[in-house]
Design a protein around this motif. Structure first.
Motif, PDB file in Angstrom:
ATOM      1  N   ASP A   1      -5.833  -4.370  -5.871  1.00  6.47           N
ATOM      2  CA  ASP A   1      -6.486  -5.549  -5.304  1.00  6.47           C
ATOM      3  C   ASP A   1      -5.495  -6.534  -4.691  1.00  6.47           C
TER       4      ASP A   1
ATOM      5  N   GLN B   1      -5.736  -7.099  -1.027  1.00  6.31           N
ATOM      6  CA  GLN B   1      -6.761  -8.006  -0.514  1.00  6.31           C
ATOM      7  C   GLN B   1      -6.307  -9.459  -0.577  1.00  6.31           C
TER       8      GLN B   1
ATOM      9  N   ARG C   1       0.808  -1.221   0.000  1.00  6.95           N
ATOM     10  CA  ARG C   1       0.000   0.000   0.000  1.00  6.95           C
ATOM     11  C   ARG C   1       0.844   1.276   0.000  1.00  6.95           C
TER      12      ARG C   1
END
Length: 312
Positions: A217, A220, A134
């Motif tokens: 994504d 996740q 991130r």
């Protein structure tokens, strides 16, 4: 050549046949002539390292600010830095130590420090990877607003996780001493172990930062990947003891994975009763090899996409 202006004055203009000194120059030649550079262009590798060194104060300050803000909304504040891995260790002990008997081959005085050390050390790598994923995609405002070497972000997040581990190490020392493993010269091995693991984590964070910048994504998916890696790394059990009687190459592969290497070296440094027989061959060479390979490879891999971070 001259002409009369509307107010009666005389203006002198250049003859159309007078050539400009810039005629015939390409865009690249014009840019070179006037000292212009492409905005956001990737610098050379050594220049990039020099720029990072120039931002070292920013990297440190950013990591400390993130560490302080991480639990700012919680009533216990920074105590969660220690409480979270301790609670994880307690859960693993109840499930694996008491119910599944994964402590086979160890006395209770060895197994509990063994488990807590494994949880703390693996959490260091796990948190660095998750923060790295991130580090670009979660800070696009900063990336797009300011010009700085983007590797500052994953490096800063890895440094944040190192500082968090150092707080946790105080509790780890107390637990180790409480179960009969007192400070000795082998505890000095903690410093090279942490240095090698930090290099490895930083390289891995930069790899994940580049991947995560284009595939949000991925954040996740990574918890499932990290959970699988944790179970394969011997956090809750000794790999050679648990796989006794199985093909030797299986235990070798699991023991040579970097997460297991750094955990085992930390356990060897801290815990009485956890000796050389639990370590794979050439363990220090393998630990250094993983650190250098991933740190250098991750840095180069991240640098190659420097000019693309923050762009749609």
């Amino acid at each position: 050549m001259s002409e009369t202006t509307h107010d009666g004055g005389v203006a002198v203009t250049a003859s159309p046949s007078t050539p400009s000194p810039d005629d015939g120059l390409s865009r690249a030649e014009l840019a070179a002539k006037y000292g212009l550079t492409v905005s956001g262009a990737r610098p050379g590798l050594f220049e990039y390292v020099h720029q990072l060194w120039g931002r070292r104060h920013f990297i440190l300050a950013f990591s400390q600010a993130k560490l302080t803000a991480q639990y700012s909304q919680a009533k216990l504040g920074q105590l969660w830095q220690v409480a979270t891995p301790l609670l994880n260790a307690l859960v693993y002990f109840l499930i694996f130590g008491l119910i599944l008997k994964a402590d086979r081959g160890f006395d209770r005085e060895v197994y509990i420090p063994f488990l807590v050390t494994g949880v703390f050390v693996f959490t260091f790598t796990q948190s660095s990877v998750m923060a790295g994923v991130r580090s670009i995609s979660g800070n696009l405002g900063l990336v797009r607003a300011l010009h700085f070497p983007r590797a500052s972000l994953p490096i800063s997040f890895s440094l944040q996780q190192l500082q968090q581990l150092l707080f946790s190490m105080i509790v780890l020392f107390l637990i180790t001493i409480g179960f009969g493993s007192y400070p000795k010269l082998s505890w000095l091995l903690i410093f090279p172990v942490l240095a090698l693991q930090f290099l490895f984590n930083t390289g891995l964070a930069m790899i994940m930062a580049r991947l995560g910048s284009k595939t949000p994504d991925l954040a996740q998916l990574m918890p499932f990947v990290m959970r699988t890696w944790m179970y394969a790394s011997g956090v809750m059990f000794s790999i050679p003891v648990m796989l006794k009687g199985r093909p030797e190459w299986i235990a070798d592969i699991l023991q040579w994975n970097p997460a297991a290497i750094y955990m085992d070296l930390m356990r060897f440094a801290l815990i009485d009763g956890y000796g050389n027989e639990y370590l794979p061959n050439h363990v220090w060479a393998v630990a250094a090899g993983w650190a250098v390979l991933v740190a250098v490879g991750g840095f180069v891999y991240f640098w190659k996409a420097e000019e693309r971070y923050g762009r749609g």
